[in-house]
Each structure stands twice: as structure tokens, then as C-alpha cells.
Design a protein around this motif. Structure first.
Motif, short mmCIF file in Angstrom:
data_model
loop_
_atom_site.label_atom_id
_atom_site.label_comp_id
_atom_site.label_asym_id
_atom_site.label_seq_id
_atom_site.Cartn_x
_atom_site.Cartn_y
_atom_site.Cartn_z
N LEU A 1 0.85 -1.18 0.00
CA LEU A 1 0.00 0.00 0.00
C LEU A 1 0.89 1.24 0.00
O LEU A 1 1.95 1.23 0.63
N LEU A 2 0.47 2.26 -0.69
CA LEU A 2 1.15 3.54 -0.63
C LEU A 2 0.27 4.52 0.12
O LEU A 2 -0.83 4.85 -0.34
N PHE A 3 0.72 4.96 1.28
CA PHE A 3 0.01 6.00 2.01
C PHE A 3 0.62 7.34 1.58
O PHE A 3 1.76 7.65 1.93
N ALA A 4 -0.13 8.09 0.81
CA ALA A 4 0.40 9.31 0.21
C ALA A 4 -0.36 10.54 0.72
O ALA A 4 -1.59 10.54 0.74
N ASP A 5 0.39 11.54 1.12
CA ASP A 5 -0.23 12.80 1.50
C ASP A 5 -0.83 13.46 0.26
O ASP A 5 -0.29 13.32 -0.84
N ILE A 6 -1.91 14.18 0.44
CA ILE A 6 -2.57 14.85 -0.68
C ILE A 6 -1.64 15.89 -1.31
O ILE A 6 -1.79 16.25 -2.48
N THR A 7 -0.63 16.35 -0.55
CA THR A 7 0.34 17.32 -1.10
C THR A 7 1.59 16.65 -1.65
O THR A 7 2.51 17.34 -2.11
N SER A 8 1.68 15.32 -1.61
CA SER A 8 2.90 14.63 -2.03
C SER A 8 3.01 14.58 -3.55
O SER A 8 2.05 14.85 -4.27
N ARG A 9 4.19 14.21 -4.02
CA ARG A 9 4.47 14.23 -5.46
C ARG A 9 3.50 13.32 -6.21
O ARG A 9 3.42 12.11 -5.95
N PRO A 10 2.75 13.86 -7.18
CA PRO A 10 1.68 13.09 -7.83
C PRO A 10 2.16 11.90 -8.65
O PRO A 10 1.41 10.95 -8.85
N SER A 11 3.40 11.92 -9.13
CA SER A 11 3.86 10.82 -9.99
C SER A 11 4.12 9.53 -9.21
O SER A 11 4.16 8.45 -9.80
N VAL A 12 4.30 9.61 -7.89
CA VAL A 12 4.61 8.41 -7.11
C VAL A 12 3.47 7.38 -7.14
O VAL A 12 3.73 6.19 -7.31
N PRO A 13 2.21 7.77 -6.99
CA PRO A 13 1.14 6.76 -7.01
C PRO A 13 1.07 5.92 -8.28
O PRO A 13 0.48 4.84 -8.28
N ARG A 14 1.68 6.39 -9.39
CA ARG A 14 1.66 5.59 -10.61
C ARG A 14 2.38 4.26 -10.43
O ARG A 14 2.09 3.29 -11.13
N SER A 15 3.34 4.21 -9.48
CA SER A 15 4.05 2.96 -9.22
C SER A 15 3.25 2.01 -8.34
O SER A 15 3.67 0.87 -8.12
N PHE A 16 2.12 2.49 -7.83
CA PHE A 16 1.28 1.68 -6.93
C PHE A 16 -0.16 1.68 -7.44
O PHE A 16 -1.07 2.18 -6.78
N PRO A 17 -0.40 1.12 -8.62
CA PRO A 17 -1.75 1.17 -9.19
C PRO A 17 -2.76 0.45 -8.30
O PRO A 17 -2.54 -0.68 -7.85
N ASN A 18 -3.85 1.15 -8.01
CA ASN A 18 -4.95 0.62 -7.20
C ASN A 18 -4.51 0.25 -5.78
O ASN A 18 -5.20 -0.52 -5.10
N ARG A 19 -3.39 0.79 -5.33
CA ARG A 19 -2.92 0.49 -3.98
C ARG A 19 -2.62 1.77 -3.19
O ARG A 19 -1.93 1.72 -2.17
N THR A 20 -3.14 2.89 -3.63
CA THR A 20 -2.86 4.16 -2.96
C THR A 20 -3.94 4.49 -1.94
O THR A 20 -5.13 4.39 -2.22
N VAL A 21 -3.50 4.87 -0.76
CA VAL A 21 -4.39 5.34 0.31
C VAL A 21 -3.96 6.77 0.63
O VAL A 21 -2.82 7.01 1.04
N PHE A 22 -4.85 7.72 0.44
CA PHE A 22 -4.51 9.12 0.66
C PHE A 22 -4.83 9.54 2.10
O PHE A 22 -5.79 9.06 2.70
#
Length: 508
Positions: A210-231
């Protein structure tokens, strides 16, 4: 007894704000009566020891105006000797509130525009992702939070039986050991964080963390975690546009801006665990380093130093230990280490947020004291082994299979983007044509209309040096005009991404 108050009024600048504090309830009642008779204009705000929450609110409101630079303590009597620690603590806290405002302004000056840009680019992803509150209480097994500090090298990370959360910089270090974490936390807004994911593509295929990503974090990172991002969302500033995102249900809730990805990872771990009986272990959160090193082996900074080292520029980073900002600190194991002010500040913030949390344990052998109970690797290994030997057969790895209200979120995001686009086009036309604009609302003055449009769109100016308040001065509005074009472009990109026509969508 308010002695000296008249002299203070005469000496104080017109811009000074006078606050009175009395620790004793009986004396405070007397002081209120004296103030009522002596301070007819209400220049003094009196607070008792029971009113500290109100005092905190008052100070933060004053700080937000940008008018104040410091707090000056004046003892009007020897009565302060009756509670010296109380008065010293409140005075220090008051100064810290003012200082924190200006520190935040410096951060916004450097990063505010990027934060807002990333939010607009991440909004389209929310409809296909989960948010932190939807996974709350979902992990019943021991949790290990891995930072990128040196103590990570000395920690035995269990291969199974625990839920491993890695800060982004620690990801390659764990992968090099053959350990795929269950979750990665991304807080960084800048491109430098991409280094943490170099070479990780093959390891992230199949069943990525799972990728726990801040809403202000770099947008390109979630592309490496398709369907596994938790904001999740850090409220980086008091801004009404952030409140509107929450009011529309786009962002479920905000967390305090913790600043450090390590602190964010621990916060997430505490929210993920099923209950307080589930232990959370931390390692690699050192906030200090030894001479010649700054991080654990295998993190991006370590890899880069080794790859670029020469005889004249060795891999050992002694410059960090003997630079002008470095200072010696005592490690929790009694050894001497190095730190800098920002990192000691993060350690202090960690203690304030997490000290006293039940079943939160530190297994890192080195680094600054985090205010947690110390534990050994064996404690984690035993806890993890207990899960394996138990009757529980469920996969403890949280998944994003829970249904999200995708359609509702997508519609809310589309509406928000449309409203912002309309408002910015209106603002732009008003700034270009003034009273001749076709968007003029004749029920108010031009400045009032401009103020109404600006007040709810702080992303246009929070990164200005004077952006802590709205202004309709010409110089301010000229800068806003340029920012309107920039954010119209961001909205256009976000709309393209939602429609599946953007460059990012074409790349998949």
C-alpha cells in the motif's frame, strides 16, 4: 493589582497587544474588578490558569495577522515567584506560537505553491483510491515502522507475522534485504523523492505494498502503486479552500502537519492497528547520525554517495558531521552522535505527539530519545511469531478491495474544479478590465468583489512573502493575476486526467 498599567499604556506602541495572566483564581477575580475600573478601553485581555485554551486560541489569532514578531514578558509584581514554572512555561509557549507562525511562513514561501499544485493534480486520483479513515483499525498483528536512520541496519526485521510500514527513503534498503514492506509512506512534495523508487519496479509488481500518500505529495509516485494508494491529508495551512474540500466530502479528514515522514508513518500505524493491545514498534527514526554516515545502508542518499565516490570525495559523509549547523547530541545508548536543529525539533515533536501512547515501543538501538519505552528485537520477533502460531488465518495485510464511493467522489471533485475554474476566469477578467468587466457585480465595489473571490482561494497567494493576509493593493493583485494563469493550467490538467485524456493517462 494593576500597578504600573498606566505607565505601560503610555510606553507601549500602538501595535502592541497586552495580555495579562494570573495563576491564582482569587487574585484573578480581584484583577478583573480592577481592570474594569482602570482599563475603560479594554486594551488588556486577562486570562486565568483555567483559561489556557482560550489564551492559546487568542495568541494563534493574533499570530495569524502577521503583525507580531515576539512576546515580551513583564512581571508586574513579585507574585510571579509563587508559580515561577507556570509563568515561564506560558511565556515560552506564547513565544513559540509566534515563532511557529513565521517558521510556517518560511515553509509556505518555499513550498506553498508546490503544495497547492500537487493537491490539484492529486484530486482526480481520489475517486479511485481509498483514504486513511477507511482502513482505520484494520491491522490486528504487530506493526513495525521503519525509518531511514542508522538503527535500521541493526534491527532484525521479521520476514512474516508483522505489518511493516516503511518511510519512502527506507524502501530500497528493505528491498535490498529481500523484505517487501506491507506499506510505504510518501510525504515529500519534490522530485528528489523519485530516487527512493528507482529499481523498485520489479519488486512492486504482482502484489505491491500500500502507498500512504499525503494529498500534497508528489503526484507521480502513485503511478508505481496502481490501485494500492491510500490518501491522507495534512492541513499545511489554515485555508478556507482546504475547508471546502473537506466540506464537500472530497477529503475525509485532516491530520496535523507533522513535517517528518517518520512521524507521519507512526501516526498512520497507530490509526491502522486494531486496538491499543496491538504493539507498534519503531526503528530507524534516529533524528541523528554518526560521523561519516547520515542514513542506513541502502537508502537513496547512501547509494548515491557510494556510486559517486572517488579518492578525493569518499563515500563517508564527514562534512555533515562537522558542518556549521551540526551539533553533538547524546544517543539513547549513551554514545555521541551528531544532529542539526531541524532534526532535534522533529524528535521533540515526536515526544510531544507520541510519548505515553500505549504499546508504542522503540527498538532502535541508536538515535535521540523518543520518549518511548525501549524494547529489543526479540520482543518484535516474539510478537510476530505469536501471530504465526495463533489460530488467526486471515491475511492481515490491509487491502483496497473495500468499495469506495467512487462516483460520488468523482462528481464532487469535478464540481470543485469547475467552480474554481469559473472563479479564476472571473477574477482574471476583473483584474484585466476592472469596472468594464462583464463579470462585475454592481451590488458591491470592485475591491469588495475581488476580496470575496480571493478570500476563499488562498492557494493563489499563500506562498507570497505577504500572503498571510488578503490584499487588494495593485502590487499584490498583479502577482495574483500571474498565479491565476498557473492554477488555471493545473485545473485543466486535472480535468484532462479525470477524463482520461491527459499525458499521464496516455502513459498509463
Amino acid at each position: 493589582m494593576c500597578y504600573g498599567l498606566e505607565e505601560l499604556f503610555a510606553a507601549a506602541d500602538n501595535g502592541a497587544d497586552i495580555i495579562a495572566l494570573e495563576a491564582d483564581d482569587s487574585l484573578c477575580a480581584v484583577a478583573r474588578d480592577r481592570l474594569a475600573a482602570q482599563d475603560k478601553e479594554g486594551r488588556v485581555r486577562l486570562f486565568s490558569a483555567r483559561d489556557l485554551d482560550a489564551l492559546d486560541t487568542h495568541l494563534r489569532r493574533l499570530a495569524s495577522t502577521g503583525k507580531y514578531r515576539r512576546v515580551l514578558r513583564l512581571d508586574f509584581s513579585a507574585g510571579t515567584a509563587l508559580a515561577p514554572a507556570f509563568y515561564a512555561q506560558v511565556a515560552a509557549a506564547a513565544q513559540e506560537i509566534i515563532a511557529a507562525f513565521w517558521k510556517n511562513q518560511v515553509t509556505l514561501l518555499r513550498m506553498g505553491r508546490l503544495f497547492a499544485k500537487n493537491i490539484f493534480q492529486n484530486l482526480p486520483r481520489l475517486s479511485g483510491s481509498m483514504q486513511l479513515d477507511q482502513l482505520e483499525g484494520s491491522v490486528p498483528c504487530p506493526i513495525l515502522v521503519c525509518g531511514a536512520g542508522e538503527s535500521l541496519d541493526k534491527t532484525q526485521v521479521p520476514a512474516s507475522g508483522s505489518f511493516i510500514i516503511a518511510v519512502d527513503a527506507a524502501l530500497p534498503a528493505l528491498l535490498a534485504r529481500g523484505i517487501l514492506p506491507d506499506a510505504v509512506v510518501s510525504l515529500e512534495s519534490q522530485a528528489v523523492i523519485q530516487k527512493a523508487y528507482i529499481g523498485a519496479a520489479s519488486a512492486l509488481k504482482g502484489s505491491p505494498p500500500l502507498l500512504f500518500a499525503d494529498i500534497t505529495s508528489r503526484p507521480s509516485v502513485p503511478r508505481s502503486f496502481p490501485n494500492r494508494t491510500v490518501f491522507f491529508a495534512s492541513k499545511y495551512a489554515e485555508a478556507s479552500y482546504l475547508d471546502r474540500l473537506a466540506g464537500k466530502g472530497i477529503i475525509h479528514d485532516y491530520i496535523a502537519p507533522l513535517g517528518s515522514v517518520g512521524l507521519a508513518a507512526v501516526y498512520i500505524a497507530l490509526r491502522l492497528r486494531k486496538d491499543e493491545g496491538v504493539p507498534v514498534f519503531v526503528t530507524g527514526l534516529d533524528f541523528s547520525y554518526s560521523a561519516g554516515r547520515t542514513h542506513a545502508s541502502g537508502v537513496p542518499h547512501d547509494i548515491q554517495r557510494k556510486a559517486s565516490s572517488t579518492r578525493m570525495s569518499p563515500a563517508e559523509n564527514y562534512g555533515a558531521a562537522f558542518g556549521p549547523a551540526s551539533m553533538p547530541v547524546k544517543s539513547k545508548d549513551g554514545s555521541r552522535m551528531i544532529s542539526i536543529k531541524s532534526m532535534t525539533g522533529y524528535a521533540e515533536e515526536f515526544r510531544q505527539f507520541f510519548s505515553g501512547k500505549k504499546n508504542l515501543l522503540d527498538i532502535g538501538q541508536t538515535g535521540l530519545d523518543l520518549g518511548l519505552a525501549q524494547a529489543k528485537d526479540e520482543s518484535l520477533l516474539e510478537a510476530a511469531a505469536g501471530i504465526n502460531k495463533g489460530k488467526a488465518t486471515e491475511d492481515h495485510r490491509a487491502t483496497s478491495s473495500q468499495e469506495d464511493s467512487t462516483k460520488q467522489t468523482k462528481e464532487a471533485v469535478a464540481t470543485f474544479l469547475s467552480e474554481e475554474k469559473t472563479a479564476l476566469l472571473t477574477l482574471k477578467d476583473l483584474l484585466m478590465h476592472g469596472d468594464a468587466s462583464g463579470h462585475r457585480d454592481r451590488s458591491m465595489s470592485l475591491n469588495e468583489q475581488l476580496y470575496a473571490l480571493l478570500a476563499g482561494r488562498e492557494y493563489l497567494y499563500l506562498h507570497f512573502p505577504d500572503g498571510y493576509r488578503v490584499s487588494t493593493d495593485t502590487a499584490f493583485l498583479k502577482r495574483v493575476r500571474a498565479e491565476a494563469d498557473f492554477f488555471l493550467k493545473q485545473i485543466g490538467l486535472a480535468e484532462s486526467l479525470m477524463a482520461g485524456t491527459g499525458e499521464e493517462a496516455k502513459r498509463g
